[in-house]
Each structure stands twice: as structure tokens, then as C-alpha cells.
Design an enzyme around this catalytic site. Structure first.
Site, mmCIF file in Angstrom:
data_model
loop_
_atom_site.group_PDB
_atom_site.id
_atom_site.type_symbol
_atom_site.label_atom_id
_atom_site.label_comp_id
_atom_site.label_asym_id
_atom_site.label_seq_id
_atom_site.Cartn_x
_atom_site.Cartn_y
_atom_site.Cartn_z
ATOM 1 N N LYS A 1 -16.335 -6.762 4.727
ATOM 2 C CA LYS A 1 -14.999 -8.263 4.526
ATOM 3 C C LYS A 1 -14.904 -8.399 6.223
ATOM 4 O O LYS A 1 -15.521 -7.603 7.498
ATOM 5 C CB LYS A 1 -13.716 -6.691 4.746
ATOM 6 C CG LYS A 1 -13.232 -6.755 2.999
ATOM 7 C CD LYS A 1 -11.790 -5.687 3.409
ATOM 8 C CE LYS A 1 -10.709 -5.478 1.580
ATOM 9 N NZ LYS A 1 -9.966 -4.760 1.911
ATOM 10 N N ARG B 1 -2.253 -5.934 -8.440
ATOM 11 C CA ARG B 1 -1.716 -7.049 -8.164
ATOM 12 C C ARG B 1 -1.649 -8.633 -9.642
ATOM 13 O O ARG B 1 -0.361 -8.457 -9.886
ATOM 14 C CB ARG B 1 -1.379 -7.843 -7.107
ATOM 15 C CG ARG B 1 -1.341 -6.904 -5.463
ATOM 16 C CD ARG B 1 -1.773 -7.697 -4.769
ATOM 17 N NE ARG B 1 -3.158 -7.714 -4.480
ATOM 18 C CZ ARG B 1 -3.732 -8.513 -3.388
ATOM 19 N NH1 ARG B 1 -3.435 -7.930 -2.488
ATOM 20 N NH2 ARG B 1 -4.326 -8.045 -3.248
ATOM 21 N N SER C 1 -2.954 -7.886 3.052
ATOM 22 C CA SER C 1 -3.552 -7.078 4.156
ATOM 23 C C SER C 1 -3.897 -8.180 5.256
ATOM 24 O O SER C 1 -3.040 -8.752 6.613
ATOM 25 C CB SER C 1 -4.499 -6.347 4.259
ATOM 26 O OG SER C 1 -4.352 -4.943 3.930
ATOM 27 N N HIS D 1 1.058 -0.700 -0.078
ATOM 28 C CA HIS D 1 -0.154 0.116 -0.065
ATOM 29 C C HIS D 1 0.541 1.192 0.118
ATOM 30 O O HIS D 1 0.396 2.244 -0.407
ATOM 31 C CB HIS D 1 -0.476 -0.157 1.132
ATOM 32 C CG HIS D 1 -2.018 -0.372 1.386
ATOM 33 N ND1 HIS D 1 -2.332 -2.015 1.864
ATOM 34 C CD2 HIS D 1 -2.788 -1.788 0.242
ATOM 35 C CE1 HIS D 1 -2.818 -2.661 2.290
ATOM 36 N NE2 HIS D 1 -3.902 -2.205 0.967
#
Length: 163
Positions: free
Chosen positions: A41, A91, A129, A17
Site C-alpha cells: 500500500k 463490502r 481507509s 473496521h
């Protein structure tokens, strides 16, 4: 003044990040980091306020970067901050597909808003994360995954939670 937005749930902010934020800061006069609580989430490790504290600590050495919490639509945050672009890291092709969809939605809400997709640096291509949270849960060294400036804070926050 050219302003960009970097957003995420940052649970927690990773070196990946921070790499995207630094690269955006090199391209824009001002970067606003939007810390968005993501209700979809599950099993989040940090509160929104803790995430904001971690982000602010991680970007403290970047004079043209600021951060704040925002519970609403990202496109509205961008307009509120007079941003011309949202900068997102990707990514892989899965990230690209998701970000492309979001870019179309954001542009539908605010047609003047561009989305710039930056490919992840090779060193951070596999960072997430989720992976960082696993390292935290199992008390592993964090310096390879998280900005060094936040490691003590992360340890303190998670020890309070455990204890």
C-alpha cells in the site's frame, strides 16, 4: 476459550473496521486485532506504531479485544494466539473474491484455521481507509468516518506531520 483474529493495515481504523471488530467480539471470547504493515500500500498516512495506538484507543471499551503489530503472515499470527478463526469484513463481491482467496491460502498454511466473512453493515458499506484519509487531508469532519475516540489523536498526528 474461543479466539478470533481481525486484521488489517488500519490506515486509519474506520467505523466500518470497528463495527466488524465489535461484532466479532460479541461472537468470540477473545479477539486479537492484528495491525499489519502492508508494504504494497502506497502513501500510508500513519506509521505502524501510530496505527496500533489508534486501534488500541478505538477498542479500549471492549474488554475482550486486544491489538498488536505483526509483520509476518496472518496465519502464523493466528496460530501464535491460539485462534480458531480469522474474521474479515466484506463490502462487496470484489472484497469477497479477495478474502476468499486469502482464506484458501491461510487454510493451506494452517488447515485448522477457519475464515469467517461478515458482510459490512449497511451504514459502513462504502467506507474505506482511503476515503477517510482524503477527509483527513482536506480537514473535513471525521466523526462520520472514524471512531470518536481517535479523532483528536488523528488530528494531533496529522498536524505534527504537516507542521
Amino acid at each position: 476459550m474461543r479466539t478470533a483474529i481481525c486484521s488489517g493495515s488500519f490506515d486509519p481504523i474506520t467505523l466500518g473496521h470497528l463495527d466488524i471488530i465489535r461484532r466479532a467480539a460479541a461472537c468470540f471470547d477473545r479477539v486479537c486485532v492484528c495491525v499489519s504493515p502492508n508494504a504494497e500500500k502506497r502513501n500510508q498516512m500513519f506509521t505502524p506504531e501510530q496505527k496500533l495506538q489508534l486501534v488500541r484507543t478505538a477498542v479500549a471499551d471492549l474488554p475482550n479485544v486486544e491489538a498488536e503489530l505483526w509483520p509476518g503472515l496472518l496465519a502464523d499470527f493466528a496460530v501464535r494466539h491460539h485462534a480458531s478463526a480469522i474474521v474479515r469484513g466484506v463490502r462487496n463481491t470484489t472484497d469477497f473474491d479477495v478474502e476468499y482467496q486469502m482464506a484458501l491460502i491461510n487454510r493451506g498454511i494452517h488447515p485448522e484455521l477457519e475464515t469467517l466473512l461478515l458482510p459490512a453493515s449497511a451504514a459502513y458499506q462504502y467506507f474505506s481507509s482511503s476515503m477517510a484519509r482524503e477527509m483527513i487531508r482536506y480537514h473535513q469532519p471525521l466523526e462520520n468516518y472514524l471512531p470518536a475516540s481517535i479523532v483528536p489523536l488523528v488530528r494531533e498526528m496529522t498536524e505534527k506531520k504537516e507542521g
